[in-house]
Every structure is written in structure tokens, then in C-alpha cells.
Design a protein around this motif. Structure first.
Motif, PDB file in Angstrom:
ATOM      1  N   LEU A  11       0.839  -1.197   0.000  1.00 14.38           N
ATOM      2  CA  LEU A  11       0.000   0.000   0.000  1.00 14.38           C
ATOM      3  C   LEU A  11       0.871   1.243   0.000  1.00 14.38           C
ATOM      4  CD1 LEU A  11      -2.609  -1.044   2.714  1.00 14.38           C
ATOM      5  CD2 LEU A  11      -2.753  -1.374   0.245  1.00 14.38           C
ATOM      6  N   ALA A  12       0.586   2.164  -0.902  1.00 15.98           N
ATOM      7  CA  ALA A  12       1.334   3.418  -0.984  1.00 15.98           C
ATOM      8  C   ALA A  12       0.577   4.515  -0.249  1.00 15.98           C
ATOM      9  CB  ALA A  12       1.538   3.814  -2.442  1.00 15.98           C
ATOM     10  N   VAL A  13       1.246   5.127   0.713  1.00 10.79           N
ATOM     11  CA  VAL A  13       0.682   6.275   1.426  1.00 10.79           C
ATOM     12  C   VAL A  13       0.787   7.484   0.513  1.00 10.79           C
ATOM     13  CG1 VAL A  13       0.904   7.759   3.449  1.00 10.79           C
ATOM     14  CG2 VAL A  13       1.357   5.300   3.640  1.00 10.79           C
ATOM     15  N   THR A  14      -0.322   8.168   0.310  1.00 12.71           N
ATOM     16  CA  THR A  14      -0.330   9.324  -0.580  1.00 12.71           C
ATOM     17  C   THR A  14       0.040  10.584   0.208  1.00 12.71           C
ATOM     18  OG1 THR A  14      -2.741   9.451  -0.290  1.00 12.71           O
ATOM     19  CG2 THR A  14      -1.914   8.289  -2.250  1.00 12.71           C
ATOM     20  N   VAL A  15      -0.938  11.210   0.850  1.00 17.95           N
ATOM     21  CA  VAL A  15      -0.677  12.388   1.677  1.00 17.95           C
ATOM     22  C   VAL A  15      -1.211  12.103   3.076  1.00 17.95           C
ATOM     23  CG1 VAL A  15      -1.177  14.848   2.035  1.00 17.95           C
ATOM     24  CG2 VAL A  15      -0.764  13.975  -0.279  1.00 17.95           C
ATOM     25  N   LEU A  16      -0.367  12.264   4.078  1.00 19.37           N
ATOM     26  CA  LEU A  16      -0.766  11.973   5.449  1.00 19.37           C
ATOM     27  C   LEU A  16      -2.014  12.765   5.829  1.00 19.37           C
ATOM     28  CD1 LEU A  16       2.738  12.048   7.167  1.00 19.37           C
ATOM     29  CD2 LEU A  16       1.408  10.024   6.568  1.00 19.37           C
ATOM     30  N   SER A  63       2.718  22.250  -4.213  1.00 20.80           N
ATOM     31  CA  SER A  63       1.623  23.173  -4.486  1.00 20.80           C
ATOM     32  C   SER A  63       0.424  22.411  -5.029  1.00 20.80           C
ATOM     33  CB  SER A  63       2.064  24.238  -5.496  1.00 20.80           C
ATOM     34  OG  SER A  63       2.446  23.631  -6.718  1.00 20.80           O
ATOM     35  N   GLY A  64      -0.730  23.063  -5.001  1.00 17.83           N
ATOM     36  CA  GLY A  64      -1.928  22.470  -5.584  1.00 17.83           C
ATOM     37  C   GLY A  64      -2.860  21.828  -4.585  1.00 17.83           C
ATOM     38  N   GLY A  65      -2.420  21.643  -3.335  1.00 16.06           N
ATOM     39  CA  GLY A  65      -3.294  21.093  -2.308  1.00 16.06           C
ATOM     40  C   GLY A  65      -3.268  19.583  -2.239  1.00 16.06           C
ATOM     41  N   PRO A  66      -3.837  19.014  -1.171  1.00 11.62           N
ATOM     42  CA  PRO A  66      -3.783  17.566  -0.956  1.00 11.62           C
ATOM     43  C   PRO A  66      -4.423  16.753  -2.070  1.00 11.62           C
ATOM     44  CG  PRO A  66      -4.384  18.685   1.073  1.00 11.62           C
ATOM     45  CD  PRO A  66      -4.408  19.719  -0.008  1.00 11.62           C
ATOM     46  N   ASP A  72      -4.932  15.087  15.968  1.00 18.51           N
ATOM     47  CA  ASP A  72      -3.983  15.729  15.066  1.00 18.51           C
ATOM     48  C   ASP A  72      -4.312  15.498  13.600  1.00 18.51           C
ATOM     49  OD1 ASP A  72      -3.430  13.044  15.099  1.00 18.51           O
ATOM     50  OD2 ASP A  72      -1.303  13.247  15.561  1.00 18.51           O
ATOM     51  N   GLN A  73      -5.524  15.041  13.326  1.00 15.62           N
ATOM     52  CA  GLN A  73      -5.940  14.792  11.948  1.00 15.62           C
ATOM     53  C   GLN A  73      -6.537  16.063  11.348  1.00 15.62           C
ATOM     54  OE1 GLN A  73      -5.130  11.978  10.731  1.00 15.62           O
ATOM     55  NE2 GLN A  73      -5.137  10.472  12.373  1.00 15.62           N
ATOM     56  N   ALA A  74      -6.162  16.363  10.096  1.00 11.55           N
ATOM     57  CA  ALA A  74      -6.653  17.572   9.443  1.00 11.55           C
ATOM     58  C   ALA A  74      -7.786  17.283   8.465  1.00 11.55           C
ATOM     59  CB  ALA A  74      -5.507  18.276   8.700  1.00 11.55           C
ATOM     60  N   ALA A  89      -3.449  21.880   3.093  1.00 13.66           N
ATOM     61  CA  ALA A  89      -2.792  22.532   1.957  1.00 13.66           C
ATOM     62  C   ALA A  89      -1.610  23.371   2.427  1.00 13.66           C
ATOM     63  CB  ALA A  89      -3.800  23.389   1.206  1.00 13.66           C
ATOM     64  N   ALA A  90      -1.774  24.047   3.577  1.00 11.67           N
ATOM     65  CA  ALA A  90      -0.690  24.871   4.099  1.00 11.67           C
ATOM     66  C   ALA A  90       0.511  24.018   4.489  1.00 11.67           C
ATOM     67  CB  ALA A  90      -1.182  25.675   5.296  1.00 11.67           C
TER      68      ALA A  90
END
Length: 243
Positions: free
Chosen positions: A127-132, A146-149, A202-204, A137-138
Motif C-alpha cells: 500500500l502506498a501512502v499518498t498524503v498523510l 503546491s496544488g493542495g492535498p 492531530d488529523q486535518a 494545503a498549508a
């Protein structure tokens, strides 16, 4: 089901969305207690960095006596090093393991080959983790992305799947986009899931179990709403009953 009896990686594509209980503790005895309690209500249990670093590789087999293990160590290194790490963990073995999609196609290909060479048909799903899920976006912008999650998740998903990953780890916010882009085939494992009224911690990028399942997730990774409960078994049962 013992870890030794895990079939091929695509066994983990469930008929309906299932729950992975995250056993995030440095105490192996506590983790074993949680695993035994929630086993009737979940499909897998997660061993992450905290428990693995405290208890060592043997904990995968120990926890696997209760439920197959989702080994969430998020490997990210040069291809040769990651391949060696995959060969090492395949000696136990987990049902699924994670690496960072940002490690690139060569790293993912090396991990897949190492798993096949070490475990054959019994290899863990890669499994590949994409964005935590803790990234906004910040936060991404701070790292030069750039470009956001959502955009970064799709970029890394395309790279990972073309390199041989069996599935992806993403937040609830990207599940429907990934299904639209890649169909039903990829296994989608989703942390950042919180029952209504729970603390996001701590989840966004979060959503409820019902919302995430409806979007097309295969597995929901849920930790503190289960393990911080006075009755983890009852908490797991309540969440599973909503799916």
C-alpha cells in the motif's frame, strides 16, 4: 485467523467496508489485550511505528494470533534499502504493509519484487501512502508541494499504482476522487476516520465511518475512538455496526 494462514494480498478486498483497529501503544501487553478484545468486530489490527519500535518484529506474529496485521511503517528510502526492509518483514508476515508513495516508482517496484520473491502468493499487499491525514494545503506548501492535498494524492496514486502497488492509503476526503480516477480495483485503506462527535486530534482531513464507507473505502483505520474507550470491544462493535 493466524498470520501464517493469510492468503494472497487481494484477499483483503472485502465485500463491504471493514474496520482496522489501530493498536497505537508502546506496551505490547496492552496491544495484545486490545487485539483480543476487538478481534470479533474488526478485520485487521494495525501495528505502527510506536508499537513496532518498542516491541520489535516478533510483535507482528504475536498480534497476528488474534487478527491479521496491517503493518504501517511507511517505508521511504532508496529502492535497495526498502527492498531489504520488505524482505525482513515478510519473514513474519503481515497481511498488508505501507510505504510512502513519495519514494518514487523505482522504490515501489523494488518493494513489490522483494515481497514476491520473499513470500510468493502469500506476500503482503503493498500500500502506498499518498498524503498523510495530518497534512492540510498549508502543510504541503511548507514542503514545496503546491496544488493542495487532492492534487498531490492523485499524482502519487497514479505513480504508485503504475509501479505495482496493490492499493493506497488516503484521507476520507480523497476516496471518491480515487474511485472516479481508478475504479474499483485499488485497495483503499483510510485513516482519519472519526465517529460523529469524536475529537479529531492531530488529523486535518477527517470524516465519519459512514461517510467514508459510502465514498468507496475498503478499510477504515480507527485508533483512539476504539482504544481510548472504556470498553474497546463495544466501541469497535458500534463502529462496525454502522457500516
Amino acid at each position: 485467523m493466524s498470520a501464517a494462514s493469510i492468503p494472497s494480498p487481494l484477499w483483503a478486498k472485502p465485500n463491504r467496508c471493514g474496520v482496522i483497529a489501530a493498536l497505537d501503544t508502546p506496551d505490547p501487553a496492552r496491544a495484545m489485550g486490545w487485539a483480543a478484545a476487538v478481534a470479533p468486530h474488526v478485520g485487521l489490527v494495525k501495528v505502527g511505528l510506536e508499537l513496532f519500535c518498542a516491541a520489535g518484529p516478533a510483535v507482528v506474529q504475536q498480534i497476528g494470533q488474534h487478527r491479521p496485521v496491517f503493518l504501517d511503517l511507511k517505508f521511504h528510502d532508496i529502492p535497495n534499502t526498502v527492498a531489504g526492509a520488505v524482505r525482513s518483514v515478510c519473514a513474519h508476515p503481515p497481511a498488508m504493509l505501507t510505504l510512502h508513495g513519495g519514494g518514487g516508482g523505482a522504490m515501489i517496484e523494488a518493494a513489490r519484487r522483494a515481497a514476491e520473491d520473499s513470500a510468493g502468493a502469500q506476500r503482503p499487499a503493498i500500500l502506498a501512502v499518498t498524503v498523510l491525514t495530518s497534512f492540510s494545503a498549508a502543510g504541503l506548501a511548507e514542503t514545496g508541494v503546491s496544488g493542495g492535498p487532492a492534487q498531490q494524492v492523485l499524482r502519487l496514486a497514479r505513480l504508485a499504482l503504475s509501479a505495482g502497488a496493490d492499493g493506497l492509503v488516503c484521507s476520507p476526503h480523497e476516496v471518491s476522487r480515487l474511485r472516479d480516477a481508478f475504479g474499483d480495483a485499488p485497495l483503499l485503506v483510510v485513516p482519519g476516520v472519526r465517529p460523529a462527535g469524536s475529537d479529531a486530534g492531530d488529523q486535518a482531513r477527517v470524516a465519519t465511518p459512514e461517510e467514508t464507507a459510502a465514498a468507496g473505502a475498503d478499510w477504515l483505520v480507527i485508533g483512539r475512538p476504539i482504544t481510548a474507550s472504556a470498553d474497546p470491544a463495544a466501541a469497535a462493535a458500534r463502529i462496525a455496526a454502522t457500516l
